[in-house]
Design an enzyme around this catalytic site. Sequence first.
Site, PDB file in Angstrom:
ATOM      1  N   ASP A  44       0.817  -1.224   0.000  1.00 58.17           N
ATOM      2  CA  ASP A  44       0.000   0.000   0.000  1.00 58.17           C
ATOM      3  C   ASP A  44       0.848   1.272   0.000  1.00 58.17           C
ATOM      4  O   ASP A  44       0.535   2.254  -0.688  1.00 58.17           O
ATOM      5  CB  ASP A  44      -0.881   0.064   1.251  1.00 58.17           C
ATOM      6  CG  ASP A  44      -1.999  -0.954   1.255  1.00 58.17           C
ATOM      7  OD1 ASP A  44      -2.208  -1.624   0.230  1.00 58.17           O
ATOM      8  OD2 ASP A  44      -2.671  -1.075   2.302  1.00 58.17           O
ATOM      9  N   ARG A  83       2.881  12.440  -5.740  1.00 56.51           N
ATOM     10  CA  ARG A  83       3.150  13.253  -6.927  1.00 56.51           C
ATOM     11  C   ARG A  83       2.182  12.912  -8.071  1.00 56.51           C
ATOM     12  O   ARG A  83       2.394  13.336  -9.199  1.00 56.51           O
ATOM     13  CB  ARG A  83       4.592  13.041  -7.398  1.00 56.51           C
ATOM     14  CG  ARG A  83       5.621  13.736  -6.533  1.00 56.51           C
ATOM     15  CD  ARG A  83       5.622  15.239  -6.789  1.00 56.51           C
ATOM     16  NE  ARG A  83       6.490  15.945  -5.866  1.00 56.51           N
ATOM     17  CZ  ARG A  83       7.742  16.306  -6.155  1.00 56.51           C
ATOM     18  NH1 ARG A  83       8.279  16.006  -7.312  1.00 56.51           N
ATOM     19  NH2 ARG A  83       8.441  16.975  -5.280  1.00 56.51           N
ATOM     20  N   HIS A 135      -4.629  -3.067  -0.100  1.00 53.78           N
ATOM     21  CA  HIS A 135      -5.927  -2.630   0.423  1.00 53.78           C
ATOM     22  C   HIS A 135      -6.506  -1.574  -0.510  1.00 53.78           C
ATOM     23  O   HIS A 135      -5.959  -0.475  -0.630  1.00 53.78           O
ATOM     24  CB  HIS A 135      -5.703  -2.051   1.838  1.00 53.78           C
ATOM     25  CG  HIS A 135      -6.937  -1.622   2.539  1.00 53.78           C
ATOM     26  ND1 HIS A 135      -6.917  -1.138   3.827  1.00 53.78           N
ATOM     27  CD2 HIS A 135      -8.239  -1.599   2.171  1.00 53.78           C
ATOM     28  CE1 HIS A 135      -8.140  -0.835   4.216  1.00 53.78           C
ATOM     29  NE2 HIS A 135      -8.971  -1.091   3.225  1.00 53.78           N
ATOM     30  N   THR A 157      -5.957   1.222   9.479  1.00 56.09           N
ATOM     31  CA  THR A 157      -7.077   0.408   9.946  1.00 56.09           C
ATOM     32  C   THR A 157      -7.006   0.275  11.468  1.00 56.09           C
ATOM     33  O   THR A 157      -6.144  -0.418  11.995  1.00 56.09           O
ATOM     34  CB  THR A 157      -7.028  -0.973   9.271  1.00 56.09           C
ATOM     35  OG1 THR A 157      -6.893  -0.768   7.863  1.00 56.09           O
ATOM     36  CG2 THR A 157      -8.294  -1.756   9.547  1.00 56.09           C
ATOM     37  N   GLU A 216      -7.576 -12.983  10.511  1.00 60.04           N
ATOM     38  CA  GLU A 216      -6.289 -12.320  10.722  1.00 60.04           C
ATOM     39  C   GLU A 216      -6.410 -11.540  12.021  1.00 60.04           C
ATOM     40  O   GLU A 216      -7.295 -10.683  12.162  1.00 60.04           O
ATOM     41  CB  GLU A 216      -5.948 -11.395   9.547  1.00 60.04           C
ATOM     42  CG  GLU A 216      -4.594 -10.717   9.752  1.00 60.04           C
ATOM     43  CD  GLU A 216      -4.072 -10.001   8.516  1.00 60.04           C
ATOM     44  OE1 GLU A 216      -4.307 -10.484   7.379  1.00 60.04           O
ATOM     45  OE2 GLU A 216      -3.425  -8.954   8.691  1.00 60.04           O
ATOM     46  N   GLY A 244       1.247  -3.322  12.131  1.00 57.44           N
ATOM     47  CA  GLY A 244       2.253  -2.711  12.995  1.00 57.44           C
ATOM     48  C   GLY A 244       3.456  -3.585  13.278  1.00 57.44           C
ATOM     49  O   GLY A 244       4.309  -3.207  14.081  1.00 57.44           O
ATOM     50  N   TYR A 256       3.881  -1.401   6.403  1.00 59.09           N
ATOM     51  CA  TYR A 256       4.419  -0.062   6.664  1.00 59.09           C
ATOM     52  C   TYR A 256       5.885  -0.084   7.101  1.00 59.09           C
ATOM     53  O   TYR A 256       6.724   0.643   6.545  1.00 59.09           O
ATOM     54  CB  TYR A 256       3.550   0.622   7.725  1.00 59.09           C
ATOM     55  CG  TYR A 256       3.885   2.063   7.945  1.00 59.09           C
ATOM     56  CD1 TYR A 256       3.505   3.033   7.024  1.00 59.09           C
ATOM     57  CD2 TYR A 256       4.595   2.461   9.065  1.00 59.09           C
ATOM     58  CE1 TYR A 256       3.826   4.362   7.218  1.00 59.09           C
ATOM     59  CE2 TYR A 256       4.917   3.788   9.268  1.00 59.09           C
ATOM     60  CZ  TYR A 256       4.530   4.732   8.345  1.00 59.09           C
ATOM     61  OH  TYR A 256       4.854   6.036   8.543  1.00 59.09           O
TER      62      TYR A 256
END
Length: 269
Positions: free
Chosen positions: A13, A22, A47, A105, A155, A199, A221
């Site tokens: 993502d 941009r 996602h 989320t 999950e 996380g 992330y």
Amino acid sequence: MPASPLRLGVNVDHVATLRNARAGRNPDPVRAALAAIAAGADGITAHLREDRRHIRDDDMARLKAEISKPLNFEMAATADMLAIALATMPHAVCLVPERREELTTEGGLDVVGQHDTLKPLIARLNDAGVRVSLFIAAEARQIEMAAELRAPVIEIHTGAWCDAVADGRAAKADAEWQRIVAGAALARSAGLEVHAGHGLDYVTAERIAGLPEIVELNIGYYMIGEALFVGLGETVRAMRAAMDRGRGNLGSPEPPSAGRAARDPKGRA
Ligand code: PXP
């Protein structure tokens, strides 16, 4: 008893977040997905949010067409998203809660409260041969309802645990960890396949890899951030090494040393 292998799903993502800053074509999340797979990722997660803030419809279509590993399509439980998922036919759909104002989320899907909305949607995906996963907190009533709704997979949302670990809130981290341990065992005994995500970094991925019920981690992330410094291939290899170390610690009462893993993902002194 040997543990089942632990799969790594890489969430791309935030490659799209950077691209969209941009409004151009680069960096391309599909290129990131191909690089992650080349380095050993077992699948790709993306996602498609209702506001299209990162992944766009054409990204999802290209991911499905171009990657050689399973695509896990995360989405809100809406009729519009269901139609896109059925047109895309990914390997799996992970149903997540979504609020436009959130940064990411937050919290798990309330499968108890949304039972009536979810039931036909899950049935439709099951009938189409798409593996359904429900992104939920490790709470007994949510897990039991996931099984009742005939979702094959859950999950477990690891966000609260990871935040507490990162902030050094030991008591909170321990309480969240115990919840995850109990939730994973309950889900497995209810016949659900158990994944986890949100996380995770090298330290928390290594620790959670020690839970034998969990067969897949979905991580985005932190890995995309690390990739800025060492490249995505090296990040995937380091995450795989952390997970393998954790899997090797099955049954060990000792968590990995946070200091060591944070300093050096390969565990070198
Ligand atoms: N799993 C699910 C269901 C998610 O919604 C997300 C975030 O999009 C992730 C895993 C990955 O979380 P993170 O980007 O924090 O690693």
